[in-house]
Design an enzyme around this catalytic site. Structure first.
Site, PDB file in Angstrom:
ATOM      1  N   GLY A  52     -24.650  10.094  -5.721  1.00  0.00           N
ATOM      2  CA  GLY A  52     -23.198  10.094  -5.799  1.00  0.00           C
ATOM      3  C   GLY A  52     -22.738  11.126  -6.795  1.00  0.00           C
ATOM      4  N   PRO A  53     -21.427  11.253  -6.981  1.00  0.00           N
ATOM      5  CA  PRO A  53     -20.893  12.259  -7.917  1.00  0.00           C
ATOM      6  C   PRO A  53     -21.384  12.008  -9.337  1.00  0.00           C
ATOM      7  CG  PRO A  53     -19.159  11.347  -6.516  1.00  0.00           C
ATOM      8  CD  PRO A  53     -20.368  10.497  -6.301  1.00  0.00           C
ATOM      9  N   PRO A  54     -21.378  13.025 -10.178  1.00  0.00           N
ATOM     10  CA  PRO A  54     -21.789  12.834 -11.577  1.00  0.00           C
ATOM     11  C   PRO A  54     -20.856  11.869 -12.299  1.00  0.00           C
ATOM     12  CG  PRO A  54     -21.716  15.172 -11.002  1.00  0.00           C
ATOM     13  CD  PRO A  54     -21.087  14.435  -9.873  1.00  0.00           C
ATOM     14  N   THR A 111     -20.829   8.494 -12.187  1.00  0.00           N
ATOM     15  CA  THR A 111     -20.445   7.248 -11.524  1.00  0.00           C
ATOM     16  C   THR A 111     -21.306   6.059 -11.939  1.00  0.00           C
ATOM     17  OG1 THR A 111     -21.806   7.954  -9.640  1.00  0.00           O
ATOM     18  CG2 THR A 111     -19.438   8.347  -9.503  1.00  0.00           C
ATOM     19  N   HIS A 161       9.854  26.954 -12.556  1.00  0.00           N
ATOM     20  CA  HIS A 161       8.646  26.859 -11.739  1.00  0.00           C
ATOM     21  C   HIS A 161       8.223  25.400 -11.591  1.00  0.00           C
ATOM     22  CE1 HIS A 161       4.724  28.485 -10.216  1.00  0.00           C
ATOM     23  NE2 HIS A 161       4.304  27.298 -10.650  1.00  0.00           N
ATOM     24  N   GLU A 162       8.096  24.696 -12.726  1.00  0.00           N
ATOM     25  CA  GLU A 162       7.692  23.291 -12.657  1.00  0.00           C
ATOM     26  C   GLU A 162       8.778  22.438 -12.018  1.00  0.00           C
ATOM     27  OE1 GLU A 162       4.699  22.431 -13.200  1.00  0.00           O
ATOM     28  OE2 GLU A 162       4.112  24.374 -14.021  1.00  0.00           O
ATOM     29  N   HIS A 184       8.207  22.626  -8.242  1.00  0.00           N
ATOM     30  CA  HIS A 184       7.149  21.698  -7.817  1.00  0.00           C
ATOM     31  C   HIS A 184       7.674  20.267  -7.761  1.00  0.00           C
ATOM     32  CE1 HIS A 184       3.902  24.524  -7.719  1.00  0.00           C
ATOM     33  NE2 HIS A 184       3.921  24.787  -9.018  1.00  0.00           N
ATOM     34  N   ASP A 226      -1.576  28.080  -7.489  1.00  0.00           N
ATOM     35  CA  ASP A 226      -0.911  27.378  -6.388  1.00  0.00           C
ATOM     36  C   ASP A 226      -1.249  28.019  -5.049  1.00  0.00           C
ATOM     37  OD1 ASP A 226       0.306  25.779  -8.316  1.00  0.00           O
ATOM     38  OD2 ASP A 226       2.018  27.140  -8.491  1.00  0.00           O
TER      39      ASP A 226
END
Length: 600
Positions: free
Chosen positions: A197-199, A201, A419-420, A423, A495
């Protein structure tokens, strides 16, 4: 070991040189005086030519001077000190008899016994080398560590968020405790259990918990610990490790990062003679060869199961393969309970909210989150950890620490705010967007500012409309810059990269393009000499590649125009969000909803 040999030899040489130098200094005066025989001294005394005489009984030497002032030295027989002194006194010489000095006695003894001392030193040195178990001969021994009994044992109570995985492993524990029950039924316990599994976990923690629950010896070794530059060492260490395990059966033998030694054979330039492959071959034989490994259960962990040799994964070796995924929201809640058990929490801390705000976090991430919150509380001289500490810790883990020293100009601050704001506003208005939890223009890590959406629930499937809404939200920042300033900045580079990647996956992997149809373009190709690293290879023509590029461009431009239209329709809301960000730097979900209601 070579350093210890070198230090031992240097020490002995220095001791010998010191003794030799000391003896030379003590004898220097003797070497500078002319030595005459005893008969010459007697003749000179009879002629009354001796003026002074210095008798040294310890060395049986007399140093004397004649009337011409010349100095001489004469050695006489032991026991003649008194007789010689009397004769010199009769001859009118000024006689001095030195008292014996203990230092000369000791120097004489050292000189006599120095060769013996050197031999004893060599014997002692070699004995110490062999006492530790002849390291040259033990080079091929396993470096595996046996968990000490005095260390705190890990049990399943210490592992949270992986309930189904623990159930799979409870059978292993029950077999180690009650093997007769299974043997009477003719059942065979799995020889090997692979956790992947992923690191972060909790794979290694699960293996330690199995050993703690079963109460059996637990040997641990890393995959890289077997492979050395010397040919044959890895295979020797594998043999030695299994021999140790058999002597302590029933036991658990855990190999961490199995992919370091278990990669597919042929994945290198050394061919079949490669040292790593010899080590893997020996591991395959030990796990399921002609030998018998009753009571030895091999557990291994890796986050790269795709590169493992197929022979390792067949039944009879790693019979059971358990996926340890990232925890869901309920699992994150349980993991947080474990990591805050010994920490003083304020009454405003809500673990359910923290679990909901940390999607995608692993057990290691949550442990780091709890520790960062405790550090922040201690830095503020608080007696308890507050919810604000946890929120700040989550942002530090995801985006990095605040860059308070990074001062933006007024123009840059305004650009980042719009900019933010772009979003945020697009994310709030698209139908399938995740609710925006926070937006800030305070720099963190490499970002000048960031928008933090917060999913209301864990998602395992994503629809086409959800992907398109994410792309529109990613492009909202660039669209806001173009609308307000008439130009764009470099702040949208990340982005654009994310948007292009999402759209390309949507077309080539998920078959969500109307022009190209429900097909997958590109195949995963195993590159043998890259260790079976999975890369996507083209299996389509240049004409299809051109259509894919056109489709990606069409969708991105379409969503960019969509984001611009949303911002133009709600320009007043965009301006209000940007102004509030410039003044307050950070807005939360409640404040954003108030701005949206006030301007629409």
């Amino acid at each position: 070991m070579q350093n210890r040999w070198f230090r031992g030899v240097i020490t002995i040489v220095l001791v010998v040189l010191f003794i030799s130098t000391l003896m030379d200094i003590l004898n220097a005066r003797t070497a500078q005086v002319q030595e005459l025989p005893y008969s010459s001294l007697i003749t000179a005394s009879l002629k009354h030519q001796v003026t002074t005489a210095d008798v040294n009984p310890s060395q049986h030497v007399v140093s004397w001077t004649n009337k011409q002032g010349q100095h001489y030295q004469t050695v006489y027989a032991p026991g003649e000190t008194n007789t010689l002194s009397a004769e010199l006194n009769k001859a009118g010489a000024n006689v001095t008899v030195e008292k014996p000095s203990s230092s000369f006695v000791w120097i004489g003894l050292i000189g006599d016994f120095l060769p013996v001392l050197i031999v004893i030193g060599f014997v002692f040195f070699f004995f110490r080398q062999s006492q530790g178990g002849n390291r040259m001969m033990s080079f091929g021994k396993s470096q595996a560590r046996l968990q000490a009994d005095n260390l705190p044992k890990v049990t399943f109570a210490d592992v949270a968020g992986v309930d189904e995985e623990k159930q799979e492993l409870e059978e292993i524990v029950d077999f180690l405790k009650n093997p007769k029950r299974y043997l009477d039924m003719g059942a065979r316990i799995p020889k090997g259990v692979l956790l992947f599994g992923p690191p972060g976990t909790g794979k290694t923690l699960l293996a330690r918990a199995v050993a703690g629950e079963a109460g059996v010896p637990f040997f641990s070794e890393s995959g890289s610990g077997f492979v050395e530059m010397f040919v044959g060492v890895g295979a020797s260490r594998v043999r030695d490790l299994f021999e140790q395990a058999k002597k302590n059966a029933p036991c658990i033998l855990f190999i961490d990062e199995l992919d370091a030694v278990g990669r597919m054979r042929g994945a290198g330039y050394g061919g079949g003679n490669d040292e790593r492959e010899q080590t893997l071959n020996q591991l395959l034989v030990e796990m399921d060869g002609f030998g018998v490994n009753e009571g030895v259960i091999v557990m291994a962990a890796t986050n790269r199961p795709d590169v493992l040799d197929p022979a390792l994964l067949r039944p009879g070796r790693f019979d059971r393969q358990i996926m340890v995924p990232r925890p869901d929201q309920a699992g994150r809640r349980k993991i947080l309970e474990v990591h805050v058990a010994n920490k003083p929490l304020d009454s405003d801390v809500d673990l359910d909210v923290i679990a909901r705000r940390t999607p995608g976090f692993t057990g290691a991430d949550l442990a780091n989150l709890a520790n960062e919150a405790a550090l922040l509380a201690a830095r503020e001289r608080r007696k308890k950890i507050t919810m604000k500490n946890f929120e700040e810790a989550a942002e530090r883990v995801m985006a990095g620490p605040q860059k308070k020293t990074r001062v933006l100009s007024a123009f840059e601050k305004r650009v980042v705010a719009f900019h933010e704001g772009g979003h945020t506003l697009v994310g709030m208005l698209v139908p399938h967007g995740d609710p925006v939890n926070k937006v800030t223009i305070i720099p963190r890590g490499m970002a000048m500012g960031y928008t933090m959406p917060l999913p209301e629930e864990d998602r395992y499937l994503v629809t086409k409309e959800q992907i398109l809404d994410k792309v529109a939200m990613s492009l909202g920042g660039r669209a806001a810059e173009q609308i307000v300033f008439g130009e764009i900045s470099t702040g949208a580079s990340d982005d654009l990269e994310k948007s292009t990647k999402m759209v390309k996956q949507m077309i080539t992997e998920y078959g969500m393009s109307e022009e190209l149809g429900p097909m997958t373009y590109g195949t995963r190709q195993d590159q043998v000499f890259l260790g079976r690293d999975l890369v996507r290879q083209r299996n389509y023509s240049e004409e299809v590649a051109s259509k894919i590029d056109q489709a990606v461009r069409h969708i991105i431009l379409q969503q960019y125009e969509r984001a611009k239209n949303i911002l133009l329709q709600h320009r007043a809301t965009l301006n209000r969000i940007a102004i509030e960000l410039i003044e307050r730097e950070t807005l939360d979900a409640k404040e954003l909803q108030e701005i949206l209601r006030a301007t629409t």
